[in-house]
Design an enzyme around this catalytic site. Structure first.
Site, short mmCIF file in Angstrom:
data_model
loop_
_atom_site.label_atom_id
_atom_site.label_comp_id
_atom_site.label_asym_id
_atom_site.label_seq_id
_atom_site.Cartn_x
_atom_site.Cartn_y
_atom_site.Cartn_z
N LEU A 167 0.49 5.29 0.49
CA LEU A 167 -0.37 6.40 0.90
C LEU A 167 0.36 7.71 0.63
O LEU A 167 1.59 7.78 0.78
CB LEU A 167 -0.70 6.32 2.39
CG LEU A 167 -1.56 5.14 2.85
CD1 LEU A 167 -1.69 5.15 4.37
CD2 LEU A 167 -2.93 5.18 2.19
N SER A 203 2.66 -4.47 3.37
CA SER A 203 3.58 -3.36 3.63
C SER A 203 2.81 -2.09 3.33
O SER A 203 1.94 -2.07 2.45
CB SER A 203 4.79 -3.42 2.70
OG SER A 203 5.50 -4.62 2.88
N CYS A 204 3.11 -1.03 4.06
CA CYS A 204 2.45 0.26 3.81
C CYS A 204 3.50 1.34 3.95
O CYS A 204 4.18 1.42 4.98
CB CYS A 204 1.31 0.47 4.80
SG CYS A 204 0.35 1.97 4.47
N VAL A 205 3.63 2.15 2.91
CA VAL A 205 4.63 3.22 2.91
C VAL A 205 4.01 4.52 2.42
O VAL A 205 3.00 4.52 1.72
CB VAL A 205 5.84 2.86 2.02
CG1 VAL A 205 6.56 1.64 2.55
CG2 VAL A 205 5.42 2.64 0.59
N VAL A 219 0.85 -1.19 0.00
CA VAL A 219 0.00 0.00 0.00
C VAL A 219 0.89 1.24 0.00
O VAL A 219 1.85 1.32 0.77
CB VAL A 219 -0.92 0.02 1.25
CG1 VAL A 219 -1.76 1.28 1.30
CG2 VAL A 219 -1.79 -1.23 1.28
#
Length: 129
Positions: A80, A105-107, A78
């Site tokens: 953002l 994973s979110c970055v 993801v």
């Protein structure tokens, strides 16, 4: 191992030289999906919730073209535009993966295509392969 490109009729057309997804062996690797109108008219800017729901609609269209569902997703990445939105995004994301959620994973990204707030890419396991 064979490679098959997937381009979904129900998803927005690709905005560059890429496939919606590529099947390689028993995995489907999906390109990042955005809040783009499926009719090809471009981005749909709205609230984070609106953009995230449209992004998931596009993800589901690509998965469907490959005969898959969200239940087959094993990993998401993801992006953002602002990690300050993480809690709000997380609540929406949980609606789509309420049981047995995939790895994630979110970055934060300095800029996302078309000025959207969220981009999501997926890897899915193809059952029975």
């Amino acid at each position: 191992m064979s490679k098959q490109c997937i381009n979904a009729d129900g998803a927005p057309p690709a905005v560059g030289p890429y496939s919606h997804a590529v099947q390689a062996g028993n995995f489907l690797y999906m390109s990042g999906q955005l809040a783009l109108n499926p009719d090809g008219s471009g981005p749909v800017h709205g609230t984070l919730a609106e953009e995230t729901h449209l992004t998931f609609s596009n993800i589901k269209a690509v998965l469907s073209a490959a005969g898959l569902t969200l239940a087959d997703v094993v990993k998401t990445t993801v992006f953002l535009d602002d990690m300050g939105k993480f809690a709000d995004f997380n609540a929406i994301y949980a609606e789509y993966f309420s049981e047995n959620p995939p790895a994630r994973s979110c970055v934060q990204a300095a800029g996302l295509p078309a000025g959207v707030q969220v981009e999501i890419e997926c890897i899915a396991l193809i059952p029975g392969e």
